[in-house]
Scaffold this motif. Sequence first.
Motif, short mmCIF file in Angstrom:
data_model
loop_
_atom_site.label_atom_id
_atom_site.label_comp_id
_atom_site.label_asym_id
_atom_site.label_seq_id
_atom_site.Cartn_x
_atom_site.Cartn_y
_atom_site.Cartn_z
N ARG A 22 0.83 -1.22 0.00
CA ARG A 22 0.00 0.00 0.00
C ARG A 22 0.86 1.27 0.00
N LYS A 23 2.08 1.15 0.52
CA LYS A 23 3.00 2.30 0.57
C LYS A 23 3.93 2.32 -0.64
N ALA A 24 3.72 1.41 -1.56
CA ALA A 24 4.62 1.27 -2.70
C ALA A 24 3.84 1.38 -4.01
N GLN A 25 4.54 1.15 -5.11
CA GLN A 25 3.90 1.11 -6.43
C GLN A 25 3.68 -0.36 -6.76
N LEU A 26 2.43 -0.76 -6.85
CA LEU A 26 2.10 -2.16 -7.10
C LEU A 26 1.87 -2.34 -8.60
N ILE A 27 2.75 -3.10 -9.22
CA ILE A 27 2.70 -3.28 -10.67
C ILE A 27 2.47 -4.74 -11.04
N ASP A 28 1.42 -4.96 -11.84
CA ASP A 28 1.11 -6.28 -12.39
C ASP A 28 1.69 -6.30 -13.80
N VAL A 29 2.67 -7.18 -14.05
CA VAL A 29 3.34 -7.19 -15.35
C VAL A 29 2.75 -8.21 -16.32
N ARG A 30 1.57 -8.75 -15.98
CA ARG A 30 0.90 -9.68 -16.90
C ARG A 30 0.22 -8.89 -18.03
N GLU A 31 -0.22 -9.61 -19.05
CA GLU A 31 -0.89 -8.97 -20.18
C GLU A 31 -2.28 -8.50 -19.75
N PRO A 32 -2.86 -7.48 -20.45
CA PRO A 32 -4.15 -6.92 -20.07
C PRO A 32 -5.29 -7.94 -19.90
N ASN A 33 -5.35 -8.95 -20.75
CA ASN A 33 -6.43 -9.94 -20.63
C ASN A 33 -6.30 -10.75 -19.33
N GLU A 34 -5.07 -11.02 -18.90
CA GLU A 34 -4.85 -11.73 -17.63
C GLU A 34 -5.23 -10.81 -16.46
N PHE A 35 -4.85 -9.55 -16.58
CA PHE A 35 -5.13 -8.54 -15.55
C PHE A 35 -6.63 -8.40 -15.33
N GLU A 36 -7.39 -8.34 -16.44
CA GLU A 36 -8.84 -8.19 -16.35
C GLU A 36 -9.51 -9.42 -15.76
N GLY A 37 -8.87 -10.57 -15.88
CA GLY A 37 -9.41 -11.80 -15.32
C GLY A 37 -9.30 -11.84 -13.80
N GLY A 38 -8.57 -10.91 -13.23
CA GLY A 38 -8.40 -10.82 -11.78
C GLY A 38 -7.03 -10.30 -11.43
N HIS A 39 -6.98 -9.32 -10.52
CA HIS A 39 -5.71 -8.76 -10.09
C HIS A 39 -5.81 -8.30 -8.64
N ILE A 40 -4.65 -8.09 -8.02
CA ILE A 40 -4.60 -7.62 -6.63
C ILE A 40 -5.17 -6.20 -6.59
N LEU A 41 -6.02 -5.97 -5.61
CA LEU A 41 -6.65 -4.67 -5.43
C LEU A 41 -5.60 -3.56 -5.37
N GLY A 42 -5.75 -2.54 -6.20
CA GLY A 42 -4.82 -1.41 -6.19
C GLY A 42 -3.65 -1.53 -7.15
N ALA A 43 -3.57 -2.64 -7.88
CA ALA A 43 -2.45 -2.84 -8.81
C ALA A 43 -2.65 -2.06 -10.11
N ARG A 44 -1.54 -1.63 -10.69
CA ARG A 44 -1.55 -1.02 -12.02
C ARG A 44 -1.03 -2.05 -13.00
N ASN A 45 -1.63 -2.09 -14.17
CA ASN A 45 -1.21 -3.05 -15.19
C ASN A 45 -0.22 -2.39 -16.14
N ILE A 46 1.03 -2.79 -16.04
CA ILE A 46 2.05 -2.38 -17.00
C ILE A 46 2.70 -3.69 -17.48
N ILE A 103 -9.01 -9.66 -4.47
CA ILE A 103 -8.71 -9.41 -5.88
C ILE A 103 -9.89 -8.65 -6.50
N LYS A 104 -9.60 -8.02 -7.62
CA LYS A 104 -10.63 -7.29 -8.34
C LYS A 104 -10.70 -7.85 -9.75
N LYS A 105 -11.91 -8.06 -10.24
CA LYS A 105 -12.09 -8.52 -11.62
C LYS A 105 -12.84 -7.44 -12.39
N LYS A 106 -12.52 -7.35 -13.67
CA LYS A 106 -13.22 -6.34 -14.50
C LYS A 106 -14.46 -6.93 -15.09
#
Length: 106
Positions: A22-46, A103-106
């Motif tokens: 929460r005090k850091a930059q949380l980056i999900d390095v998976r592809e956008p379709n994987e990210f939309e399938g579920g990711h850690i709350l607060g993560a940015r998809n790069i 986790i959050k799903k789109k």
Amino acid sequence: MFFYQRKILTVLTEEQFREGYRKAQLIDVREPNEFEGGHILGARNIPLSQLKMRLTEIRPDKPVYLYCQNTTRSGRAAQLLHRKGYKELYQLQGGFKKWTGKIKKK
């Protein structure tokens, strides 16, 4: 490769990861379709495939918490960031598939 990653990257258990992300930059390095399938709350998809072009989105003065599905891509992302001068790099042990938190799903 493995030992180099160990030198530049701190692998955190899920509990340690939860305490600090929460005090850091949380980056999900998976592809956008994987990210939309579920990711850690607060993560940015790069995605790793876009990381070089999107480096300006990541601040070098703050800790960077990385994760992917397992740990392969986040390890590669850490190497790239390290070469660009980033110092505080952390990785989720076991990756997203081992995550039991919210986790959050789109």
